[in-house]
Design a protein around this motif. Structure first.
Motif, PDB file in Angstrom:
ATOM      1  N   GLU A  64       0.870  -1.181   0.000  1.00 12.50           N
ATOM      2  CA  GLU A  64       0.000   0.000   0.000  1.00 12.50           C
ATOM      3  C   GLU A  64       0.908   1.233   0.000  1.00 12.50           C
ATOM      4  OE1 GLU A  64      -3.483   0.588   0.495  1.00 12.50           O
ATOM      5  OE2 GLU A  64      -3.982  -1.528   0.325  1.00 12.50           O
ATOM      6  N   PRO A  65       0.651   2.200  -0.853  1.00 15.66           N
ATOM      7  CA  PRO A  65       1.415   3.454  -0.774  1.00 15.66           C
ATOM      8  C   PRO A  65       0.964   4.250   0.449  1.00 15.66           C
ATOM      9  CG  PRO A  65      -0.190   3.550  -2.555  1.00 15.66           C
ATOM     10  CD  PRO A  65      -0.298   2.187  -1.942  1.00 15.66           C
ATOM     11  N   GLY A  66       1.681   5.280   0.781  1.00 20.29           N
ATOM     12  CA  GLY A  66       1.278   6.142   1.884  1.00 20.29           C
ATOM     13  C   GLY A  66      -0.107   6.721   1.646  1.00 20.29           C
ATOM     14  N   ARG A  67      -0.861   6.894   2.707  1.00 18.06           N
ATOM     15  CA  ARG A  67      -2.234   7.407   2.594  1.00 18.06           C
ATOM     16  C   ARG A  67      -2.294   8.773   1.925  1.00 18.06           C
ATOM     17  NH1 ARG A  67      -6.427   5.164   5.660  1.00 18.06           N
ATOM     18  NH2 ARG A  67      -7.311   7.255   5.718  1.00 18.06           N
ATOM     19  N   GLU A  68      -1.212   9.534   2.010  1.00 15.06           N
ATOM     20  CA  GLU A  68      -1.211  10.864   1.395  1.00 15.06           C
ATOM     21  C   GLU A  68      -1.231  10.794  -0.137  1.00 15.06           C
ATOM     22  OE1 GLU A  68       2.991   9.536   1.552  1.00 15.06           O
ATOM     23  OE2 GLU A  68       1.352   9.506   3.001  1.00 15.06           O
ATOM     24  N   LEU A  69      -0.839   9.635  -0.710  1.00 14.35           N
ATOM     25  CA  LEU A  69      -0.805   9.481  -2.165  1.00 14.35           C
ATOM     26  C   LEU A  69      -2.106   8.950  -2.749  1.00 14.35           C
ATOM     27  CD1 LEU A  69       2.728   8.007  -2.977  1.00 14.35           C
ATOM     28  CD2 LEU A  69       1.878  10.307  -3.424  1.00 14.35           C
ATOM     29  N   THR A  70      -2.953   8.336  -1.938  1.00 16.78           N
ATOM     30  CA  THR A  70      -4.139   7.672  -2.477  1.00 16.78           C
ATOM     31  C   THR A  70      -5.439   8.232  -1.904  1.00 16.78           C
ATOM     32  OG1 THR A  70      -4.029   5.951  -0.790  1.00 16.78           O
ATOM     33  CG2 THR A  70      -2.896   5.508  -2.872  1.00 16.78           C
ATOM     34  N   SER A  71      -6.501   8.031  -2.666  1.00 15.04           N
ATOM     35  CA  SER A  71      -7.819   8.484  -2.215  1.00 15.04           C
ATOM     36  C   SER A  71      -8.638   7.349  -1.605  1.00 15.04           C
ATOM     37  CB  SER A  71      -8.587   9.107  -3.386  1.00 15.04           C
ATOM     38  OG  SER A  71      -8.821   8.152  -4.394  1.00 15.04           O
ATOM     39  N   ARG A  72      -8.116   6.120  -1.688  1.00 20.02           N
ATOM     40  CA  ARG A  72      -8.790   4.945  -1.131  1.00 20.02           C
ATOM     41  C   ARG A  72      -7.785   3.802  -1.044  1.00 20.02           C
ATOM     42  NH1 ARG A  72      -8.640   1.756  -5.343  1.00 20.02           N
ATOM     43  NH2 ARG A  72      -9.348   2.392  -7.397  1.00 20.02           N
ATOM     44  N   ALA A  73      -8.208   2.714  -0.452  1.00 20.22           N
ATOM     45  CA  ALA A  73      -7.338   1.538  -0.349  1.00 20.22           C
ATOM     46  C   ALA A  73      -7.056   0.952  -1.739  1.00 20.22           C
ATOM     47  CB  ALA A  73      -7.992   0.475   0.528  1.00 20.22           C
ATOM     48  N   VAL A  74      -5.926   0.321  -1.876  1.00 22.78           N
ATOM     49  CA  VAL A  74      -5.545  -0.347  -3.122  1.00 22.78           C
ATOM     50  C   VAL A  74      -6.482  -1.519  -3.376  1.00 22.78           C
ATOM     51  CG1 VAL A  74      -3.731  -1.772  -4.157  1.00 22.78           C
ATOM     52  CG2 VAL A  74      -3.121   0.337  -2.957  1.00 22.78           C
ATOM     53  N   HIS A  75      -6.827  -1.739  -4.646  1.00 19.72           N
ATOM     54  CA  HIS A  75      -7.601  -2.920  -5.045  1.00 19.72           C
ATOM     55  C   HIS A  75      -6.623  -3.931  -5.621  1.00 19.72           C
ATOM     56  CE1 HIS A  75     -11.568  -0.476  -5.657  1.00 19.72           C
ATOM     57  NE2 HIS A  75     -11.154  -0.478  -4.411  1.00 19.72           N
ATOM     58  N   ARG A  76      -6.831  -5.201  -5.289  1.00 23.19           N
ATOM     59  CA  ARG A  76      -5.954  -6.277  -5.770  1.00 23.19           C
ATOM     60  C   ARG A  76      -6.816  -7.425  -6.301  1.00 23.19           C
ATOM     61  NH1 ARG A  76      -0.996  -5.454  -2.844  1.00 23.19           N
ATOM     62  NH2 ARG A  76      -1.348  -3.906  -1.221  1.00 23.19           N
ATOM     63  N   TRP A  77      -6.357  -8.025  -7.409  1.00 30.48           N
ATOM     64  CA  TRP A  77      -7.025  -9.185  -7.972  1.00 30.48           C
ATOM     65  C   TRP A  77      -5.970 -10.189  -8.407  1.00 30.48           C
ATOM     66  CZ3 TRP A  77      -8.196  -4.199  -9.575  1.00 30.48           C
ATOM     67  CH2 TRP A  77      -9.441  -3.709  -9.193  1.00 30.48           C
ATOM     68  N   ARG A  78      -6.348 -11.445  -8.437  1.00 28.05           N
ATOM     69  CA  ARG A  78      -5.468 -12.526  -8.880  1.00 28.05           C
ATOM     70  C   ARG A  78      -6.227 -13.313  -9.951  1.00 28.05           C
ATOM     71  NH1 ARG A  78      -1.417 -16.226  -5.518  1.00 28.05           N
ATOM     72  NH2 ARG A  78      -1.038 -14.171  -4.612  1.00 28.05           N
ATOM     73  N   PHE A  79      -5.556 -13.603 -11.056  1.00 26.30           N
ATOM     74  CA  PHE A  79      -6.159 -14.339 -12.158  1.00 26.30           C
ATOM     75  C   PHE A  79      -5.216 -15.452 -12.600  1.00 26.30           C
ATOM     76  CE2 PHE A  79      -7.800 -10.035 -12.427  1.00 26.30           C
ATOM     77  CZ  PHE A  79      -9.148 -10.234 -12.652  1.00 26.30           C
ATOM     78  N   GLU A  80      -5.787 -16.512 -13.160  1.00 23.91           N
ATOM     79  CA  GLU A  80      -4.964 -17.569 -13.740  1.00 23.91           C
ATOM     80  C   GLU A  80      -5.207 -17.615 -15.233  1.00 23.91           C
ATOM     81  OE1 GLU A  80      -5.892 -21.445 -12.209  1.00 23.91           O
ATOM     82  OE2 GLU A  80      -8.027 -21.115 -12.385  1.00 23.91           O
ATOM     83  N   SER A  81      -4.196 -17.946 -15.971  1.00 20.67           N
ATOM     84  CA  SER A  81      -4.293 -18.054 -17.425  1.00 20.67           C
ATOM     85  C   SER A  81      -5.094 -19.295 -17.786  1.00 20.67           C
ATOM     86  CB  SER A  81      -2.874 -18.159 -18.009  1.00 20.67           C
ATOM     87  OG  SER A  81      -2.930 -18.267 -19.407  1.00 20.67           O
ATOM     88  N   VAL A  82      -5.892 -19.185 -18.835  1.00 20.52           N
ATOM     89  CA  VAL A  82      -6.651 -20.331 -19.336  1.00 20.52           C
ATOM     90  C   VAL A  82      -6.250 -20.589 -20.786  1.00 20.52           C
ATOM     91  CG1 VAL A  82      -8.599 -20.031 -17.782  1.00 20.52           C
ATOM     92  CG2 VAL A  82      -8.608 -18.861 -19.972  1.00 20.52           C
ATOM     93  N   ALA A  83      -6.392 -21.813 -21.217  1.00 16.02           N
ATOM     94  CA  ALA A  83      -6.001 -22.187 -22.575  1.00 16.02           C
ATOM     95  C   ALA A  83      -6.897 -21.504 -23.605  1.00 16.02           C
ATOM     96  CB  ALA A  83      -6.080 -23.700 -22.749  1.00 16.02           C
ATOM     97  N   GLU A  84      -6.294 -21.117 -24.703  1.00 17.78           N
ATOM     98  CA  GLU A  84      -7.036 -20.538 -25.812  1.00 17.78           C
ATOM     99  C   GLU A  84      -7.598 -21.670 -26.670  1.00 17.78           C
ATOM    100  OE1 GLU A  84      -7.590 -17.249 -26.582  1.00 17.78           O
ATOM    101  OE2 GLU A  84      -6.691 -16.816 -24.643  1.00 17.78           O
ATOM    102  N   ASP A  85      -8.767 -21.465 -27.274  1.00 17.98           N
ATOM    103  CA  ASP A  85      -9.343 -22.483 -28.170  1.00 17.98           C
ATOM    104  C   ASP A  85      -8.665 -22.440 -29.513  1.00 17.98           C
ATOM    105  OD1 ASP A  85     -11.071 -23.295 -26.241  1.00 17.98           O
ATOM    106  OD2 ASP A  85     -12.692 -21.984 -26.894  1.00 17.98           O
TER     107      ASP A  85
END
Length: 85
Positions: A64-85
């Motif tokens: 997380e950056p310092g609160r002075e740099l952001t207007s809200r909490a950081v959002h985080r997501w995790r994804f896995e790669s899937v095979a292409e058809d």
């Protein structure tokens, strides 16, 4: 398997350039396969890292950056790669 971690933050008013510089300067303790940094409307900063790992692996993430740099909490997501058809 390839796992992508997404980290997104919105800068405090007038601090978009500082948040972008902060995100670009962050070193991770391990090197991902790939790392890209983006900026978007409303002074948003997005960092995506790709890892050769299992979905639930313990992977390094940007902090997380310092609160002075952001207007809200950081959002985080995790994804896995899937095979292409």
């Amino acid at each position: 398997m390839t796992v992508a971690l997404m980290w997104e933050a919105r800068a405090a008013e007038g601090r978009g350039a500082e948040l972008l510089a902060w995100a670009r300067a962050q070193e991770l303790p391990a090197r991902p396969l790939r790392r890209e940094t983006f900026r978007g409307p409303e002074d948003r900063v997005l960092v995506i890292t790709w890892w050769d790992a299992l979905y639930d692996a313990d992977l390094p993430e940007l902090p997380e950056p310092g609160r002075e740099l952001t207007s809200r909490a950081v959002h985080r997501w995790r994804f896995e790669s899937v095979a292409e058809d």
